[in-house]
Design a protein around this motif. Sequence first.
Motif, PDB file in Angstrom:
ATOM      1  N   ILE A  78      23.083   5.179  45.779  1.00  0.00           N
ATOM      2  CA  ILE A  78      22.055   5.093  46.807  1.00  0.00           C
ATOM      3  C   ILE A  78      20.714   4.798  46.147  1.00  0.00           C
ATOM      4  N   SER A  80      16.372   4.078  46.253  1.00  0.00           N
ATOM      5  CA  SER A  80      15.234   4.850  46.763  1.00  0.00           C
ATOM      6  C   SER A  80      14.962   4.559  48.236  1.00  0.00           C
ATOM      7  N   LYS A  82      17.299   4.512  50.383  1.00  0.00           N
ATOM      8  CA  LYS A  82      18.435   5.135  51.072  1.00  0.00           C
ATOM      9  C   LYS A  82      19.459   4.096  51.526  1.00  0.00           C
ATOM     10  N   LYS A  83      19.628   3.064  50.702  1.00  0.00           N
ATOM     11  CA  LYS A  83      20.628   2.041  50.989  1.00  0.00           C
ATOM     12  C   LYS A  83      21.700   2.058  49.907  1.00  0.00           C
ATOM     13  N   ASN A  84      22.935   1.798  50.330  1.00  0.00           N
ATOM     14  CA  ASN A  84      24.072   1.896  49.427  1.00  0.00           C
ATOM     15  C   ASN A  84      24.276   0.613  48.632  1.00  0.00           C
ATOM     16  N   THR A 129      18.641   5.657  41.868  1.00  0.00           N
ATOM     17  CA  THR A 129      17.931   6.368  42.935  1.00  0.00           C
ATOM     18  C   THR A 129      16.411   6.260  42.799  1.00  0.00           C
TER      19      THR A 129
END
Length: 290
Positions: A78, A80, A82-84, A129
């Motif tokens: 993930i 920063s 908040k995307k995979n 991250t």
Amino acid sequence: MSKLVLTVAAVFIGLFVAKSCLYVVDEREFAIVFALGEIKEVRSNPGLYAKLPVPFQNMIKYDKRVQTIDEPEPERFITSEKKNLLVDSYIKWRISDPKRYHISMQGNIAVANSRISQIVKAALNEEITKRTVFEAVSGERSILMKAIVDKVKSGANEIGVDVVDVRLKRIDLLPEVSQSVFSRMEAERKEEANNIRALGAAESEQIRADADRQREVILANAYREAQQLKGQGDGQAAAIYNKSFGSDPEFFSFYRSLEAYRQSFSSKSDVLVLDPNADFFKFLRGESGQ
């Protein structure tokens, strides 16, 4: 017959003892010698060595060549934002401290691969991250790789392993993330293209204005030079005329009268009312004055 049997038996015993006491280490191996279960010595240089026979001493070997861990499935991380991200990587490692490696891994390469993979995964997760999708994919790719290798080397040294390299083979976006990322990249590229076009148009106008100015300067200089040449030509022509007509005034008077006749009678519709005896017609009259 008994002597032959004893000789053969002695040879076999000697070979068995030699096999138990001598061992060879080649350039691709480490050898660890144990005495009653404890590590006595580590051999890293190739050559022929001796030891006590089993069970007093035994020996195991480890491969010192570079090993490869290539995960069959990509791992999910993930960013920063908040995307995979799906990250596919491979790891190059080798044993740097055989004694520590044996104590930590008990010589099990599968356990070593699993431990190193966990260390790399933790380093990837920590670094990804901190970054956006763009930074992880291309913006800070080299910085990301260096930070991961530094963290992995520190953790791998604790188990007697040197991580030679960690490489990301592929970084993919999940389908639900791909469209938004592509749209943003497209918008950024369009903005950059518009900026380049605007800059090009400004430079084009500047070049065109400079060319027009140079054209005006060239035409003005050419016109000035032409007028100068024309004035010089007219002056030289006038000087030649004056010189020619000054040498024969009668011819000059005749020539001027012919020019006056040509100008006066150039149109058939012109009508002149003059005295036939005027000086204007003196060259049209014959020698008798008729």
